[in-house]
Design an enzyme around this catalytic site. Structure first.
Site, mmCIF file in Angstrom:
data_model
loop_
_atom_site.group_PDB
_atom_site.id
_atom_site.type_symbol
_atom_site.label_atom_id
_atom_site.label_comp_id
_atom_site.label_asym_id
_atom_site.label_seq_id
_atom_site.Cartn_x
_atom_site.Cartn_y
_atom_site.Cartn_z
ATOM 1 N N TYR A 169 21.915 8.208 25.670
ATOM 2 C CA TYR A 169 21.582 8.814 24.452
ATOM 3 C C TYR A 169 21.803 10.522 24.738
ATOM 4 C CZ TYR A 169 18.575 10.302 20.666
ATOM 5 O OH TYR A 169 17.879 10.712 19.682
ATOM 6 N N THR B 161 10.012 8.004 12.339
ATOM 7 C CA THR B 161 11.204 7.286 11.666
ATOM 8 C C THR B 161 10.739 5.840 12.101
ATOM 9 O OG1 THR B 161 12.181 7.333 14.009
ATOM 10 C CG2 THR B 161 13.129 8.972 12.250
#
Length: 253
Positions: free
Chosen positions: A159, A194
């Site tokens: 990531y 989120t």
């Protein structure tokens, strides 16, 4: 750039930061195409706001080319691109079962970095042929990195590498596309509320938010969208990576 009636593409627009951005752009009068791997979710949002929904695997050249072509046919060549599509793989380099599978590392790079570049190349090509707007501007390309690009934690090798790549290509792309009047800017969000974070226990969410210096809470998707709109509006914002994190610096784990 004034966004009214301007064609815009938002990847990952069916949820989270992308959804908030698609809503903000549409509220300001832009013609919005939502590109998302989850077509059903994209159609739901598109129906609510009056946008176009298209299925797209951003890591695939053919899929992205088809989606951008469909958006162009329906709305004209996009002058605005906001790259929000991404995944957050997590795995240690050496875990309990041995080394991290190479394909797991590759997947994060393909979706987050190559997927971002994939849409940039296509939208930039189309925007470069358009007539310039007031001030000579033809378009603006906004990508999403992460503070993990700078403060990557244990288990975030893929990531962090993918997001560091997004941050690293921002300036050279801005320099190259300057001759067309196309800007490139990247936002590096901190911890935002989120769908992924909402799936965590409430006490975990509160703990994460408390670690942000100020404001001591999770970021809201509409705050990301507000920065997108400010970048579009301000022509001097170019070639920069902007941290949007409440002064958070991530610990090692």
């Amino acid at each position: 750039m004034r966004v009214a009636n301007i064609p815009a593409i938002v990847t990952g627009g069916a949820s989270g930061l992308g959804e908030a951005t698609a809503r903000a752009l549409r509220a300001a009068g832009a013609q919005v195409a939502i590109l998302d791997f989850n077509l059903a979710a994209a159609k739901t949002i598109a129906a609510e706001i009056g946008a176009l929904a298209l299925q797209c695997d951003v890591a695939s050249a053919a899929s992205a080319e088809a989606a951008v072509a469909a958006a162009t046919a329906a709305q004209g060549s996009a002058r605005i691109l906001v790259n929000c599509a991404g995944i957050a793989p997590g795995a240690r380099v050496v875990g309990r079962n041995g080394p991290m599978p190479l394909d797991d590392f590759r997947k994060g790079i393909e979706v987050n970095l190559i997927g971002t570049f994939n849409l940039i190349r296509l939208v930039a090509a189309g925007a470069s042929t358009l007539e310039p707007l007031e001030g000579g501007e033809r378009g603006v390309l906004i990508s999403t990195a992460s503070i993990a690009a700078f403060d990557g934690q244990i288990g975030q090798a893929s990531y962090a590498a993918s997001k560091a790549g997004v941050a690293g290509m921002t300036l050279p792309i801005a320099r190259e596309l300057a001759r067309f009047g196309i800007r490139a800017v990247t936002i590096a969000p901190g911890i935002f509320e989120t769908a992924m974070l909402r799936g965590l226990p409430e006490n975990v969410q509160q703990s994460l938010g408390a670690g942000v210096p100020f404001p001591s809470r999770l970021g809201q998707p509409d705050e990301y969208a507000r920065l997108v709109m400010a970048i579009i509006d301000n022509p001097m914002l170019n070639g920069e990576v902007i941290r949007l994190d409440g002064a958070l610096r991530m610990p090692p784990q």
